[in-house]
Write a protein that holds these residues in place. Structure first.
Motif, PDB file in Angstrom:
ATOM      1  N   THR A 122       0.822  -1.205   0.000  1.00 24.92           N
ATOM      2  CA  THR A 122       0.000   0.000   0.000  1.00 24.92           C
ATOM      3  C   THR A 122       0.861   1.262   0.000  1.00 24.92           C
ATOM      4  OG1 THR A 122      -0.107   0.276   2.389  1.00 24.92           O
ATOM      5  CG2 THR A 122      -1.678  -1.241   1.423  1.00 24.92           C
ATOM      6  N   GLY A 123       0.204   2.381  -0.005  1.00 24.67           N
ATOM      7  CA  GLY A 123       0.884   3.671   0.112  1.00 24.67           C
ATOM      8  C   GLY A 123       0.122   4.526   1.100  1.00 24.67           C
ATOM      9  N   ARG A 124       0.422   5.808   1.104  1.00 21.82           N
ATOM     10  CA  ARG A 124      -0.340   6.702   1.985  1.00 21.82           C
ATOM     11  C   ARG A 124      -1.767   6.800   1.459  1.00 21.82           C
ATOM     12  NH1 ARG A 124       4.692   8.419   2.468  1.00 21.82           N
ATOM     13  NH2 ARG A 124       4.792   9.432   0.463  1.00 21.82           N
ATOM     14  N   ASN A 125      -2.677   7.179   2.312  1.00 22.25           N
ATOM     15  CA  ASN A 125      -4.088   7.339   1.908  1.00 22.25           C
ATOM     16  C   ASN A 125      -4.787   6.033   1.617  1.00 22.25           C
ATOM     17  OD1 ASN A 125      -4.855   9.945   2.119  1.00 22.25           O
ATOM     18  ND2 ASN A 125      -4.154  10.531   0.058  1.00 22.25           N
ATOM     19  N   LYS A 126      -4.208   4.895   2.008  1.00 18.10           N
ATOM     20  CA  LYS A 126      -4.800   3.614   1.628  1.00 18.10           C
ATOM     21  C   LYS A 126      -5.429   2.895   2.828  1.00 18.10           C
ATOM     22  CE  LYS A 126      -3.238   3.800  -2.694  1.00 18.10           C
ATOM     23  NZ  LYS A 126      -3.856   3.456  -3.952  1.00 18.10           N
ATOM     24  N   ARG A 132       4.118  -1.240   3.286  1.00 17.98           N
ATOM     25  CA  ARG A 132       4.034   0.060   2.609  1.00 17.98           C
ATOM     26  C   ARG A 132       5.115   0.204   1.550  1.00 17.98           C
ATOM     27  NH1 ARG A 132       1.721   5.386   4.888  1.00 17.98           N
ATOM     28  NH2 ARG A 132       0.101   4.610   6.259  1.00 17.98           N
ATOM     29  N   GLN A 133       4.741   0.805   0.447  1.00 16.40           N
ATOM     30  CA  GLN A 133       5.722   1.055  -0.615  1.00 16.40           C
ATOM     31  C   GLN A 133       6.492   2.365  -0.373  1.00 16.40           C
ATOM     32  OE1 GLN A 133       3.976   1.466  -4.513  1.00 16.40           O
ATOM     33  NE2 GLN A 133       5.941   1.244  -5.558  1.00 16.40           N
ATOM     34  N   ARG A 134       5.937   3.212   0.450  1.00 15.30           N
ATOM     35  CA  ARG A 134       6.520   4.531   0.788  1.00 15.30           C
ATOM     36  C   ARG A 134       6.465   5.528  -0.356  1.00 15.30           C
ATOM     37  NH1 ARG A 134      11.995   3.873   3.765  1.00 15.30           N
ATOM     38  NH2 ARG A 134      11.591   2.047   5.028  1.00 15.30           N
ATOM     39  N   LEU A 145       7.093   4.181  -6.888  1.00 11.62           N
ATOM     40  CA  LEU A 145       8.182   4.174  -7.878  1.00 11.62           C
ATOM     41  C   LEU A 145       7.902   3.232  -9.047  1.00 11.62           C
ATOM     42  CD1 LEU A 145      11.274   4.240  -5.469  1.00 11.62           C
ATOM     43  CD2 LEU A 145      10.159   6.152  -6.619  1.00 11.62           C
ATOM     44  N   GLY A 146       6.720   2.623  -9.056  1.00 12.73           N
ATOM     45  CA  GLY A 146       6.363   1.743 -10.156  1.00 12.73           C
ATOM     46  C   GLY A 146       5.909   0.382  -9.658  1.00 12.73           C
ATOM     47  N   LEU A 147       5.220  -0.347 -10.551  1.00 14.60           N
ATOM     48  CA  LEU A 147       4.676  -1.661 -10.185  1.00 14.60           C
ATOM     49  C   LEU A 147       5.784  -2.634  -9.767  1.00 14.60           C
ATOM     50  CD1 LEU A 147       2.390  -3.742 -10.069  1.00 14.60           C
ATOM     51  CD2 LEU A 147       2.607  -4.009 -12.551  1.00 14.60           C
ATOM     52  N   GLY A 148       6.908  -2.599 -10.506  1.00 16.62           N
ATOM     53  CA  GLY A 148       8.018  -3.510 -10.172  1.00 16.62           C
ATOM     54  C   GLY A 148       8.517  -3.251  -8.760  1.00 16.62           C
ATOM     55  N   HIS A 149       8.622  -1.998  -8.406  1.00 19.34           N
ATOM     56  CA  HIS A 149       9.078  -1.628  -7.066  1.00 19.34           C
ATOM     57  C   HIS A 149       8.065  -2.084  -6.020  1.00 19.34           C
ATOM     58  CE1 HIS A 149       9.508   1.322  -3.690  1.00 19.34           C
ATOM     59  NE2 HIS A 149      10.757   0.896  -3.798  1.00 19.34           N
ATOM     60  N   ALA A 150       6.783  -1.935  -6.321  1.00 14.44           N
ATOM     61  CA  ALA A 150       5.731  -2.362  -5.378  1.00 14.44           C
ATOM     62  C   ALA A 150       5.854  -3.869  -5.099  1.00 14.44           C
ATOM     63  CB  ALA A 150       4.350  -2.028  -5.934  1.00 14.44           C
ATOM     64  N   VAL A 151       6.045  -4.651  -6.160  1.00  8.38           N
ATOM     65  CA  VAL A 151       6.163  -6.112  -5.995  1.00  8.38           C
ATOM     66  C   VAL A 151       7.414  -6.440  -5.167  1.00  8.38           C
ATOM     67  CG1 VAL A 151       6.606  -8.278  -7.260  1.00  8.38           C
ATOM     68  CG2 VAL A 151       4.827  -6.696  -8.049  1.00  8.38           C
ATOM     69  N   TRP A 152       8.506  -5.756  -5.449  1.00 10.30           N
ATOM     70  CA  TRP A 152       9.774  -5.984  -4.728  1.00 10.30           C
ATOM     71  C   TRP A 152       9.613  -5.697  -3.228  1.00 10.30           C
ATOM     72  CZ3 TRP A 152      13.071  -2.219  -2.457  1.00 10.30           C
ATOM     73  CH2 TRP A 152      14.323  -2.716  -2.062  1.00 10.30           C
ATOM     74  N   CYS A 153       8.767  -4.718  -2.903  1.00  8.03           N
ATOM     75  CA  CYS A 153       8.552  -4.368  -1.487  1.00  8.03           C
ATOM     76  C   CYS A 153       8.000  -5.557  -0.686  1.00  8.03           C
ATOM     77  CB  CYS A 153       7.601  -3.179  -1.364  1.00  8.03           C
ATOM     78  SG  CYS A 153       8.354  -1.633  -1.866  1.00  8.03           S
ATOM     79  N   ALA A 154       7.448  -6.548  -1.367  1.00 12.27           N
ATOM     80  CA  ALA A 154       6.882  -7.716  -0.664  1.00 12.27           C
ATOM     81  C   ALA A 154       7.861  -8.884  -0.602  1.00 12.27           C
ATOM     82  CB  ALA A 154       5.592  -8.160  -1.361  1.00 12.27           C
TER      83      ALA A 154
END
Ligand code: UTP
Length: 303
Positions: free
Chosen positions: A62-66, A109-111, A114-123
């Motif tokens: 997720t990110g802020r506001n979520k 949180r993704q913080r 930076l993109g979908l790839g970055h979001a997946v990497w965060c997990a």
């Protein structure tokens, strides 16, 4: 007892860290993934699809506001209490019955988007060394059998990485990731094709095919190592497509033409069309809606 050839897909990542700028001002204080199609938020459909595919752990990036997404998957004591006191059984059921067991829903949180790839990497730490699924909630699929379930069944047979794909008009290639099909493996119109390359959002004249990747993936955990080193690509974002393209040659990457219709709910017309299509599937809504739509089209001069 027969031994399964491939590790079971037990985990799904829901990347929900994007800004949803195409839906402003609606997404100013509300996550895009909470926009309702008929009476359920997009993320709820994604969850149901993953559940139908046998997924056991649901990871939200997720990110802020979520915060509304986390609340949606939690108990709502005050509401439940009121519904219960009023003996509103149906309403209570649709509010709580589907909530998964505590501990099976995980938020990180993704913080920064930076993109979908970055979001997946965060997990990555939550995935470990298992293959996993990714569902983008804004790609909504209307199908008899859940799209991810179809893909999991295919995976049980062929393993590797599988991308949900669909044929699109050539003029639309700029909006999606496109598969460069390996014609040595199969005909280009086969249900399962092998990729020899992937290109993110190519101009129509540069697109290797018109087979587009939709927001459904089954991926091997090695993609996380590639994502760790992935540089920003199209649109200045860290692209998942680029990381999957790097895997080609090290492990199989397939495109799977699922049965069903995809609605691109990340855009306005796809979202509105999805509302109509999903509402027409509902017996309690269909008749009245058709009458109203006929009136709407008449008044708008649509023949
Ligand atoms: P989109 O590009 O469609 O979503 O990403 P967006 O950025 O939220 O929307 P617009 O373009 O500003 O309107 C596809 C999916 O990837 C997620 C989004 O939440 C969406 O589900 N995503 C995208 C992330 O989780 N993090 C990102 O940094 C970018």
């Amino acid at each position: 007892m027969t031994k399964k050839k491939h590790k079971k897909i037990r985990k799904v990542i829901f990347p929900v860290g994007g800004l949803g700028t195409r839906f402003l001002p609606a997404t100013k204080s509300m996550p895009k993934e909470m926009l309702p199609v008929v009476d359920k938020p997009l993320i709820h459909y994604a969850f149901e699809e993953a559940h139908a595919a046998g997924i056991e752990e649901f990871i939200f990036v997720t990110g802020r506001n979520k915060g509304a997404i986390a609340d949606h998957f939690d108990y709502s004591y005050e509401l439940q209490d009121i519904l219960s006191n009023k003996n509103k059984k149906r309403e209570l059921k649709v509010t709580t019955e589907w909530i998964p067991e505590a501990g099976n829903i995980i938020f990180t949180r993704q913080r920064q988007p930076l993109g979908l790839g970055h979001a997946v990497w965060c997990a990555r730490n939550l995935i470990g060394d298992e293959p996993f699924a990714v569902i983008l909630a804004d790609d909504l699929v209307l199908s008899k059998k859940a799209c991810l379930k179809q893909m999991v069944e295919q995976y049980e047979d062929c393993g590797g990485n599988i991308l949900g794909v669909m044929d699109i008009p050539k003029s639309d290639t700029e909006k999606y990731g496109i598969v460069d099909i390996d014609s040595k493996f199969s005909n280009s119109d086969a249900k399962l094709v092998k990729a020899r390359g992937l290109v993110e959002k190519p101009a129509p004249e540069k697109a290797p095919s018109t087979l587009s990747i939709i927001g459904r993936y089954i991926l091997q955990p090695e993609v996380m190592d590639i994502l760790a080193k992935q540089k920003a690509g199209a649109g200045g974002e860290i692209q998942l497509t680029d990381a999957i393209a790097t895997m080609i040659g090290r492990s199989d990457v397939f495109g799977y033409r699922y049965d069903g219709v995809r609605y691109d709910c990340g855009g306005l017309t796809g979202f509105v069309a999805a509302n109509v299509a999903f509402a027409l599937e509902r017996e309690d809504v269909r008749g009245r809606l058709i009458n109203q739509l006929v009136g709407v089209f008449d008044r708008a001069g649509v023949k």
